[in-house]
Design a protein around this motif. Structure first.
Motif, PDB file in Angstrom:
ATOM      1  N   GLN A  18      17.151  -3.548  -4.777  1.00  0.00           N
ATOM      2  CA  GLN A  18      16.396  -3.255  -3.570  1.00  0.00           C
ATOM      3  C   GLN A  18      15.310  -2.224  -3.859  1.00  0.00           C
ATOM      4  O   GLN A  18      15.499  -1.324  -4.677  1.00  0.00           O
ATOM      5  N   VAL A  19      14.175  -2.381  -3.188  1.00  0.00           N
ATOM      6  CA  VAL A  19      13.121  -1.377  -3.279  1.00  0.00           C
ATOM      7  C   VAL A  19      13.522  -0.189  -2.419  1.00  0.00           C
ATOM      8  O   VAL A  19      13.990  -0.364  -1.297  1.00  0.00           O
ATOM      9  N   ASP A  34      11.917   3.166  -0.822  1.00  0.00           N
ATOM     10  CA  ASP A  34      10.675   3.910  -0.609  1.00  0.00           C
ATOM     11  C   ASP A  34      10.965   5.384  -0.386  1.00  0.00           C
ATOM     12  O   ASP A  34      11.995   5.743   0.185  1.00  0.00           O
ATOM     13  N   ALA A  79       1.941  -2.144  -8.180  1.00  0.00           N
ATOM     14  CA  ALA A  79       1.360  -3.481  -8.231  1.00  0.00           C
ATOM     15  C   ALA A  79      -0.047  -3.433  -8.813  1.00  0.00           C
ATOM     16  O   ALA A  79      -0.408  -4.232  -9.682  1.00  0.00           O
ATOM     17  N   ALA A 121      -1.581  -5.012 -12.179  1.00  0.00           N
ATOM     18  CA  ALA A 121      -2.733  -5.914 -12.133  1.00  0.00           C
ATOM     19  C   ALA A 121      -3.794  -5.480 -13.136  1.00  0.00           C
ATOM     20  O   ALA A 121      -4.404  -6.311 -13.825  1.00  0.00           O
ATOM     21  N   ARG A 152      11.728  -3.790  -7.741  1.00  0.00           N
ATOM     22  CA  ARG A 152      10.610  -4.516  -8.352  1.00  0.00           C
ATOM     23  C   ARG A 152       9.449  -3.596  -8.688  1.00  0.00           C
ATOM     24  O   ARG A 152       8.712  -3.850  -9.633  1.00  0.00           O
ATOM     25  N   TYR A 190       7.544  -3.646 -12.225  1.00  0.00           N
ATOM     26  CA  TYR A 190       6.093  -3.709 -12.489  1.00  0.00           C
ATOM     27  C   TYR A 190       5.675  -2.615 -13.465  1.00  0.00           C
ATOM     28  O   TYR A 190       4.892  -2.836 -14.395  1.00  0.00           O
ATOM     29  N   LEU A 208      -7.802  -8.503 -10.317  1.00  0.00           N
ATOM     30  CA  LEU A 208      -7.150  -7.297  -9.792  1.00  0.00           C
ATOM     31  C   LEU A 208      -6.674  -7.517  -8.362  1.00  0.00           C
ATOM     32  O   LEU A 208      -5.536  -7.185  -8.009  1.00  0.00           O
ATOM     33  N   ALA A 241      -3.794 -10.340  -8.095  1.00  0.00           N
ATOM     34  CA  ALA A 241      -2.538  -9.872  -8.688  1.00  0.00           C
ATOM     35  C   ALA A 241      -1.932  -8.757  -7.839  1.00  0.00           C
ATOM     36  O   ALA A 241      -0.720  -8.749  -7.587  1.00  0.00           O
ATOM     37  N   THR A 242      -2.769  -7.826  -7.360  1.00  0.00           N
ATOM     38  CA  THR A 242      -2.227  -6.728  -6.558  1.00  0.00           C
ATOM     39  C   THR A 242      -1.605  -7.249  -5.273  1.00  0.00           C
ATOM     40  O   THR A 242      -0.477  -6.873  -4.918  1.00  0.00           O
ATOM     41  N   VAL A 276      -0.499 -10.251  -4.555  1.00  0.00           N
ATOM     42  CA  VAL A 276       0.719 -11.030  -4.796  1.00  0.00           C
ATOM     43  C   VAL A 276       1.886 -10.103  -5.118  1.00  0.00           C
ATOM     44  O   VAL A 276       2.984 -10.237  -4.563  1.00  0.00           O
ATOM     45  N   LEU A 277       1.647  -9.127  -5.993  1.00  0.00           N
ATOM     46  CA  LEU A 277       2.746  -8.259  -6.407  1.00  0.00           C
ATOM     47  C   LEU A 277       3.239  -7.389  -5.254  1.00  0.00           C
ATOM     48  O   LEU A 277       4.443  -7.143  -5.119  1.00  0.00           O
ATOM     49  N   VAL A 278       2.324  -6.932  -4.393  1.00  0.00           N
ATOM     50  CA  VAL A 278       2.774  -6.140  -3.240  1.00  0.00           C
ATOM     51  C   VAL A 278       3.577  -7.024  -2.292  1.00  0.00           C
ATOM     52  O   VAL A 278       4.596  -6.604  -1.732  1.00  0.00           O
ATOM     53  N   VAL A 286       5.421  -9.764  -3.091  1.00  0.00           N
ATOM     54  CA  VAL A 286       6.750 -10.121  -3.590  1.00  0.00           C
ATOM     55  C   VAL A 286       7.599  -8.887  -3.881  1.00  0.00           C
ATOM     56  O   VAL A 286       8.711  -8.995  -4.357  1.00  0.00           O
ATOM     57  N   ARG A 287       7.049  -7.730  -3.594  1.00  0.00           N
ATOM     58  CA  ARG A 287       7.782  -6.496  -3.839  1.00  0.00           C
ATOM     59  C   ARG A 287       9.102  -6.492  -3.055  1.00  0.00           C
ATOM     60  O   ARG A 287      10.076  -5.855  -3.440  1.00  0.00           O
ATOM     61  N   GLY A 288       9.144  -7.252  -2.002  1.00  0.00           N
ATOM     62  CA  GLY A 288      10.399  -7.335  -1.246  1.00  0.00           C
ATOM     63  C   GLY A 288      10.294  -6.575   0.053  1.00  0.00           C
ATOM     64  O   GLY A 288       9.804  -5.435   0.079  1.00  0.00           O
ATOM     65  N   ARG A 306      12.834  -5.754   1.946  1.00  0.00           N
ATOM     66  CA  ARG A 306      14.020  -4.960   2.264  1.00  0.00           C
ATOM     67  C   ARG A 306      13.868  -3.574   1.667  1.00  0.00           C
ATOM     68  O   ARG A 306      14.402  -3.272   0.630  1.00  0.00           O
ATOM     69  N   SER A 307      13.074  -2.733   2.249  1.00  0.00           N
ATOM     70  CA  SER A 307      12.905  -1.434   1.627  1.00  0.00           C
ATOM     71  C   SER A 307      13.723  -0.392   2.376  1.00  0.00           C
ATOM     72  O   SER A 307      13.615  -0.244   3.593  1.00  0.00           O
ATOM     73  N   ALA A 308      14.549   0.291   1.629  1.00  0.00           N
ATOM     74  CA  ALA A 308      15.277   1.422   2.185  1.00  0.00           C
ATOM     75  C   ALA A 308      14.425   2.674   2.011  1.00  0.00           C
ATOM     76  O   ALA A 308      13.481   2.685   1.234  1.00  0.00           O
ATOM     77  N   VAL A 309      14.706   3.715   2.753  1.00  0.00           N
ATOM     78  CA  VAL A 309      13.943   4.952   2.652  1.00  0.00           C
ATOM     79  C   VAL A 309      14.861   6.059   2.161  1.00  0.00           C
ATOM     80  O   VAL A 309      15.995   6.190   2.626  1.00  0.00           O
TER      81      VAL A 309
END
Lengths: 303, 645
Positions: free
Chosen positions: A50-51, A53, A66, A70, A215, A219, B517, B520-521, B523-525, B527-529, B531-534
């Motif tokens: 899990q990410v 933050d 990201a 890139a 993830r 990266y 740039l 890719a940026t 797409v990667l952001v 697919v980062r997911g 479900r982010s916990a803090v």
């Protein structure tokens, strides 16, 4: 065609280099060590995690991993492994590579400011300090490789360094020394930085990475591997002896990259980390050697 | 046609100045001024892109003349591209200043003077506009602020730029006297006149451009001005000084000798490094920006030097590209510095703070201004693919080719300059990451920053326009580079418009790089997911106190400590202890200013001593003065006899 395929494979193969270095380092230290494919296992593990933050962090923190990946992707599409290279729409300029590497550094440092993590900021400040001397050195190293080619077109520089004639010029030797220093600075290896440290106070590149998980961290770890690939491919292609042909050239360059991983493993095993504040002096000093090489070329010195 | 449009624009601008003088609302006057400057800019753009010449050519006589050529047109574009957003910004900014109508009128007059310098075609007109360009902003600053420190800074500014400005007079009057102005000839090569004009021009225009060592006034004057004026002074005025230098070196002395190119390279490299070292140790936002102006003027000057040494060695294509690199950097820096000074003004309005360490978290609180400022910060740090990167890339390429093709002295000077500029760009990355990170990201570091709210629409519009220009110029640098190369009579071939394709480089395909740039940026952001916990920041278990967060001084400490031999700093720490318990602490760090202590202070002392001696002559008696007149007359007559014979 073949060179283009190798450049695309590099995107997948880059973590192999860090795995190889770790494996050889373990061998020199008399440990069994992790398997060569361990970086891939790490990436797979992180991909499924899990990410997490950091509370209070904003857009710079989210975008930095990201965007720096890139930037490294663009670098891999620019850096050729032979004297002919397909144009992926990003050109083949050496100074653009320098700019993209700086962009990745800048983004990571900004993410540290976004989290306001003390460890991250301490480390990012150190990394940017090293980069000051690093840019000084890198500009002169690029210049020593650009002199025989008459410009900063990387395939032309690759061909300019092919064959044995170039070794008659002292400038090339000075450039090689400078490039080896660039490898240490850009890959963050000892004596400049210790990628295996777990002590926050000694971290340089790893410091801002502390705040990332899942993830995002994948990266960033891929970016480190891609950075290894780029500088090792540049060292082999621009400064180590290789034939001008495409197939033979690619084979020799890849072989040199393997040799360089062994060199890095030996250096990392035998050399202790330097005192932090001395690093810019060392890097700048090597830069002066490269400058001597450039001057010798301008004055037409050849053996 | 172009000439008529330009004159019409100047007339509108003059109307805008008058509107501010007669009792009308300040926003209307500013709007009219913006329209006028915009029209002048369009005329300049036409002259620049078409390569045409309108109006009169340069003339040596005292008849006034105005005209436009591609070089003047380019600088009109620089003025307009910066001034129109600045005037838009002023609509909200100026009414809150003391004496807004006077400030508006003087600001418009300042713009008229800037346009006048660029369009003047006779020596007297040029010099008159040149002096007005110096005096008007000084008057404006004195009206807005009356503290003794500000007055002192302004006196210093007027003193240094006037003393240095003597060089401008010498260069221009010698050129007029030798018949270079007006006739289609250049200064005869290899004569003492070349040395005299070259050095006088370098000192005269260089002192106004803020080149080291004539720079000390700049970081004191630009920050004390109101922000819209700081933007114009740092963004445009110093560039107009470079216009004079370019006119002298590349038109009237063409082809300039190698030694002048080496001198420009050396002055450029020293200014770039000196400027950024001054900036990186600054805590005050606008002062930091002023130091960075010195750096960027140095980078542009170095490119001009590379062009001279390449031209002297016969490498005309790269001489033209180096020339284009210098001018592109001038244009780019005008836009970037304006966006940074204007956002500094907005931050000051919104937070009441002017120190970088007292800001923080402004990107979230002031999204428009913050985002525009972020673009400016990344652009001035030379990050791909904004406009700062395009021109710095081009300058470095020019230096690489100068090292290869410009002979021995030019080559070695270019190689050293290349390395110095690379280090400069490295320091500027550290400097502006600190600024951007500390001011825009993270948490607010003061009550003012915590309570900041976004500024008015006009102030937002000004900075957003400039940030947009940064992005566009970064993506389409070829649009500007191609006509700049043609200005040096070199065919531009297939340079642009998107990206730069030049011989002997691997190319800068901005669209391709942006695509890679950007895609890719994103797409990667993605697919980062989701479900982010803090979680809180990792501090080794310490409590995350706002007071314990890193400061900008801490961030740059490794740099300062590594290079303390070159940049000595003094630290003083005052500890408050009560009953053996530390209750407070104050730390100040000062950086030695070698130019001040080793150059200006002795010079000032010497000047005062000479003035003391000269006072003996001033007896106050009429007979003595008449005696002096007679003596001077006799000496002149004798001289005329001896020299004339």
């Amino acid at each position: 065609m073949l060179s283009g395929a190798v450049m695309l494979i590099a995107i997948l193969a880059a973590p192999l280099l860090t795995g190889l270095i770790q494996r050889q380092k373990a061998f020199f230290q008399g440990r069994p060590g992790a398997p060569i494919l361990q970086p891939y296992r790490d990436l797979r593990r992180l991909w499924h995690k899990q990410v997490v933050d950091v509370s209070g962090a904003g857009i710079a923190y989210v975008v930095a991993p990201a965007a720096s990946a890139a930037a490294l992707l663009a670098v891999l599409l620019i850096v050729p492994v032979a004297g002919t290279a397909p144009d992926f729409g990003v050109g083949h300029d050496a100074l653009v590579v320098v700019g993209l590497l700086a962009l990745a550094r800048c983004l990571i440092a900004l993410s540290a400011w976004d989290t306001t993590s003390g460890f991250g900021l301490m480390a990012a400040g150190r990394e940017l300090t090293f980069a000051v001397a690093g840019e000084f050195l890198l500009a002169l190293v690029v210049l020593t490789a650009a002199l025989p080619a008459g410009g900063t077109d990387l395939p032309a520089m690759w061909l300019g360094a092919a064959g044995s004639g170039i070794w008659a010029h002292p400038a090339h030797w000075c450039g090689l020394l400078g490039m080896l220093m660039v490898v240490l600075v850009e890959t963050g290896r000892q004596p400049i930085d210790n990628p295996d440290t777990h002590l926050e106070l000694t971290m340089i590149h790893e410091g801002p990475l502390l705040e990332y998980a899942g993830r995002d961290l994948a990266y960033l770890q891929w970016s480190v591997a891609a950075r290894h690939w780029a500088v090792l491919a540049l060292t082999a292609g621009l400064f180590l002896p290789h034939p001008a042909g495409v197939v033979a050239g690619i084979v020799v360059v890849l072989a040199w990259m393997l040799v360089l991983t062994a060199v890095l493993a030996v250096v990392e095993t035998t050399v202790a980390k330097m005192r932090l504040l001395r690093v810019p002096h060392l890097v700048g000093g090597v830069g002066l050697v490269a400058l001597v090489g450039v001057v010798s070329w301008i004055f037409g010195v050849a053996a | 046609m172009t000439g008529a449009v330009a004159v019409f624009g100047v007339a509108i601008l003059a109307v805008g100045v008058l509107l501010a003088v007669v009792r009308r609302s300040v926003p209307v006057a500013l709007g009219v001024q913006a329209a006028g400057v915009g029209i002048v800019g369009v005329a300049g753009a036409v002259a620049f892109f078409s390569g045409s010449q309108v109006g009169s050519g340069f003339r040596a006589g005292i008849h006034p003349g105005i005209g436009l050529d591609p070089l003047s047109g380019f600088f009109l574009v620089v003025i307009a591209l910066t001034a129109v957003p600045v005037l838009a910004y002023s609509v909200d900014y100026v009414p809150a200043l003391p004496a807004p109508r006077v400030v508006t009128a003087l600001g418009g007059g300042f713009l008229l003077a800037l346009i006048g310098v660029v369009c003047a075609r006779d020596v007297l007109g040029f010099l008159m506009c040149w002096e007005l360009m110096t005096i008007l902003p000084a008057a404006c600053v004195l009206i807005v602020r009356s503290e003794p420190a500000v007055r002192r800074a302004i006196v210093e500014y007027l003193g240094i730029t006037h003393l240095g400005g003597v060089g401008v007079w010498i260069a221009l009057l010698v050129l007029a006297e030798r018949g270079v102005l007006g006739a289609a000839q250049v200064v005869p090569q290899g004569t003492g006149i070349v040395v005299l004009v070259g050095l006088a021009g370098l000192i005269g225009f260089g002192s106004k451009a803020g080149l080291v060592p004539m720079h000390v006034w700049l970081p004191r004057t630009h920050p004390v001005a109101p922000s819209h004026l700081s933007a114009l002074m740092s963004g445009v005025m110093v560039k107009i000084a470079l216009y004079g230098l370019i006119r002298v070196v590349f038109v009237w002395m063409d082809p300039a000798p190698t030694w002048l190119g080496v001198a420009l390279l050396a002055v450029g490299a020293v200014s770039a490094l000196g400027g950024i070292v001054g900036a990186v140790v600054q805590g005050e936002l606008k002062r930091l920006l002023a130091y960075s102006t010195i750096e960027n003027v140095g980078i542009a000057t170095a490119a001009l030097g590379a062009s001279v040494v390449l031209g002297a060695a016969g490498a005309h294509t790269w001489a033209a590209i180096a020339f284009a690199a210098g001018l592109l950097h001038i244009l780019n820096h005008s836009v970037i510095k304006a966006v940074l000074f204007l956002s500094a003004g907005s931050f000051e309005r919104a937070t009441g703070e002017h120190r970088v360490d007292r800001l923080g978290g402004l990107l979230a609180r002031m999204p428009w201004t913050g985002a525009a400022c972020a673009v400016g910060v990344l652009a001035i740090a030379g990050m791909p693919l904004l406009n700062g990167f395009a021109s710095e890339w081009l300058v470095l390429e020019a230096l690489v080719h100068a090292a290869t093709d410009a002979g021995r002295s030019g080559g070695v000077a270019s190689a050293v300059t290349l390395a110095v500029l690379a280090a400069t760009i490295g320091i500027s990355l550290l400097c502006f990451v600190t600024l951007g990170g500390r001011a825009l990201l993270g948490r607010p570091r003061s009550e003012g920053a915590r309570d900041a709210v976004e500024v008015g629409v006009a102030m937002r519009a000004g900075v957003v326009m400039l940030a947009g220009a940064c992005v566009l110029l970064g993506t389409f640098p070829g649009v500007v580079v191609a006509p700049l190369m043609r200005m040096r009579s070199v065919p531009s071939g297939s340079v642009g418009p998107a990206g730069l394709w030049l011989p002997g480089t691997g190319g800068l395909p901005t669209i391709g790089l942006l695509a890679v740039l950007g895609v890719a940026t994103v797409v990667l952001v993605r697919v980062r997911g989701p479900r982010s916990a803090v979680a809180p920041v990792w501090n080794c278990g310490q409590i995350d106190e706002p007071a314990l967060t890193w400061t900008s001084a801490g961030f740059r400490s490794s740099l300062v400590l590594s290079f303390r031999a070159a940049v000595p700093t003094e630290h003083t720490t005052v500890r408050d202890t009560r009953d053996g318990v530390l209750t407070g602490m104050e730390h100040t760090q000062t950086t030695a200013n070698h130019f001040e202590t080793r150059f200006y202070r002795p010079a000032r002392r010497g000047a005062l001593r000479v003035a003391h001696l000269a006072r003996g002559v001033q007896s106050g008696s009429l007979q003595a003065y008449v005696g002096y007149f007679v003596a001077v007359l006799i000496v002149l007559l004798v001289l005329a006899r001896v020299v004339g014979a």
